[in-house]
Design a protein around this motif. Structure first.
Motif, PDB file in Angstrom:
ATOM      1  N   ASP A  16      41.637  46.678  55.406  1.00 28.21           N
ATOM      2  CA  ASP A  16      41.834  47.449  55.618  1.00 28.21           C
ATOM      3  C   ASP A  16      42.221  47.271  57.387  1.00 28.21           C
ATOM      4  N   GLY A  17      41.452  46.797  57.893  1.00 26.66           N
ATOM      5  CA  GLY A  17      42.298  46.686  59.520  1.00 26.66           C
ATOM      6  C   GLY A  17      43.002  45.143  59.974  1.00 26.66           C
ATOM      7  N   THR A  18      43.299  44.744  61.250  1.00 31.98           N
ATOM      8  CA  THR A  18      44.430  43.759  61.111  1.00 31.98           C
ATOM      9  C   THR A  18      43.231  42.807  62.059  1.00 31.98           C
ATOM     10  N   VAL A  38      30.356  47.559  61.841  1.00 37.95           N
ATOM     11  CA  VAL A  38      31.810  47.002  61.476  1.00 37.95           C
ATOM     12  C   VAL A  38      31.614  47.508  60.081  1.00 37.95           C
ATOM     13  N   THR A  39      32.770  48.029  59.806  1.00 38.43           N
ATOM     14  CA  THR A  39      32.024  49.960  58.346  1.00 38.43           C
ATOM     15  C   THR A  39      33.211  49.953  57.818  1.00 38.43           C
ATOM     16  N   ASP A  40      33.333  48.556  56.762  1.00 36.48           N
ATOM     17  CA  ASP A  40      34.239  48.449  56.247  1.00 36.48           C
ATOM     18  C   ASP A  40      34.991  49.356  55.211  1.00 36.48           C
ATOM     19  N   ASN A 130      49.645  39.751  52.971  1.00 30.63           N
ATOM     20  CA  ASN A 130      48.429  39.559  53.493  1.00 30.63           C
ATOM     21  C   ASN A 130      48.353  40.419  54.970  1.00 30.63           C
ATOM     22  N   ARG A 131      46.440  40.223  54.708  1.00 35.78           N
ATOM     23  CA  ARG A 131      45.619  40.588  54.547  1.00 35.78           C
ATOM     24  C   ARG A 131      45.647  41.515  56.849  1.00 35.78           C
ATOM     25  N   ARG A 132      46.048  40.696  57.584  1.00 40.94           N
ATOM     26  CA  ARG A 132      46.147  40.630  59.479  1.00 40.94           C
ATOM     27  C   ARG A 132      47.382  41.808  59.122  1.00 40.94           C
ATOM     28  N   ARG A 133      48.452  41.684  58.342  1.00 45.48           N
ATOM     29  CA  ARG A 133      49.073  43.592  58.383  1.00 45.48           C
ATOM     30  C   ARG A 133      48.046  44.335  58.378  1.00 45.48           C
ATOM     31  N   HIS A 249      41.220  50.837  63.480  1.00 46.15           N
ATOM     32  CA  HIS A 249      41.538  49.755  62.596  1.00 46.15           C
ATOM     33  C   HIS A 249      42.427  48.949  62.984  1.00 46.15           C
ATOM     34  N   GLY A 250      42.451  48.183  64.301  1.00 50.74           N
ATOM     35  CA  GLY A 250      42.713  47.568  64.865  1.00 50.74           C
ATOM     36  C   GLY A 250      44.837  47.590  65.071  1.00 50.74           C
ATOM     37  N   LYS A 251      45.659  47.585  64.564  1.00 48.91           N
ATOM     38  CA  LYS A 251      46.749  47.656  65.014  1.00 48.91           C
ATOM     39  C   LYS A 251      47.839  48.731  63.576  1.00 48.91           C
ATOM     40  N   PHE A 252      46.918  48.421  62.852  1.00 49.93           N
ATOM     41  CA  PHE A 252      46.921  49.212  61.914  1.00 49.93           C
ATOM     42  C   PHE A 252      47.459  50.417  61.506  1.00 49.93           C
TER      43      PHE A 252
END
Length: 274
Positions: A16-18, A38-40, A130-133, A249-252
């Motif tokens: 769920d990261g961007t 990395v711990t997705d 879109n997973r990038r979101r 989560h990046g920008k999420f």
């Protein structure tokens, strides 16, 4: 001698990261990190790609995953570090949990439709996420329908028991711990002092200290300084691993910034992980 700065709780587009693996590494270097993991959630798909890029960039790297588990009708997150990615039983567990979440999303959309929300399971089935979101399919579907403003709104107004919505029943905590250890890893309870688990640090630890964890995530973006210090002292007293990370989560998730809190290797006890 330069201190080794760490962030051992990061998410990518695999869950769920961007950020893609190259963006994780780029941003880790930008904020001055030296060691990352990395711990997705429920997947290891981006671990190898990030590891290769991290090592090429001169970063130390720990393989990880974050797995959902249940205990006494509550959900907990278990971090597995140093795992053998190809372990069959571990991958079956991750696939099982991913399936539970996908089915729960479909069930949730159906329930909301039956309650009169302007959604439909047929429309949802055709929706391309879109997973990038960041986030997940059901959440982004609700965003695009104008029914949800952000992830906090989702969990406080929509995904609640009043709407007959709840998380699926995941495997028990003790089973998840055993599978991580059988895959050559160590099991660490994620963010025990955060509001994510609900009961609070004292109650969480009264239950989770009885489980066979190798350690606890003491430092986290949602932990107070007092709670972090209490957890660290607990781990030192009981000779347990001490980990920490931003849960970025990046920008999420905007309030979880990469490299925050600031953590150095000397603050941790990672045993044989590095």
């Amino acid at each position: 001698m330069k201190k080794i700065r760490c962030d051992l709780h990061l998410h990518t587009t695999a869950s769920d990261g961007t950020w893609l693996p190259e963006e994780v590494v780029k941003n880790a270097l930008k904020v001055g990190l030296d060691l990352i993991a990395v711990t997705d959630h429920e997947t290891t798909n981006n671990v190898i790609a990030t590891e290769i890029l991290a090592k090429e960039a001169g970063l130390k790297f720990v393989r990880g995953v974050e797995i959902s588990a249940n205990h006494n009708h509550k959900m907990f997150h278990v971090l597995g570090y140093g795992i053998e990615l190809e372990n069959k039983n571990l991958q079956e567990l991750l696939h099982h949990n991913e399936g539970l979440l996908e089915r729960k999303d479909e069930e949730s959309i159906q329930i909301l439709a039956e309650q009169g929300w302007s959604v439909s399971l047929a429309e949802y089935a055709c929706y391309v996420n879109n997973r990038r979101r960041g986030g997940w399919k059901a959440l982004n579907y609700l965003f695009d329908k104008g029914l949800c403003t952000d992830v906090r709104d989702f969990f406080t107004r929509i995904f609640i028991k009043e709407n007959s919505l709840s998380f699926p029943v995941f495997p028990p905590v003790h089973e998840v711990i055993a599978l991580i250890k059988a895959a050559g890893g160590v099991a660490v309870l994620a963010h025990p002092a955060s509001e994510i688990h609900g009961p609070g640090l004292s109650k969480t630890m009264s239950e989770m200290s009885k489980e066979a964890f190798d350690g606890f995530e003491c430092f986290h973006s949602r932990h107070s300084i007092d709670d972090a210090n209490w957890l660290k002292e607990y781990c030192l007293k009981h000779n347990l691993l001490i980990t920490g990370g931003s849960d970025c989560h990046g920008k999420f998730v905007k309030d979880r910034e990469l490299g925050k809190p600031v953590i150095y290797l000397e603050d941790l006890n990672l045993g044989n992980l590095i």
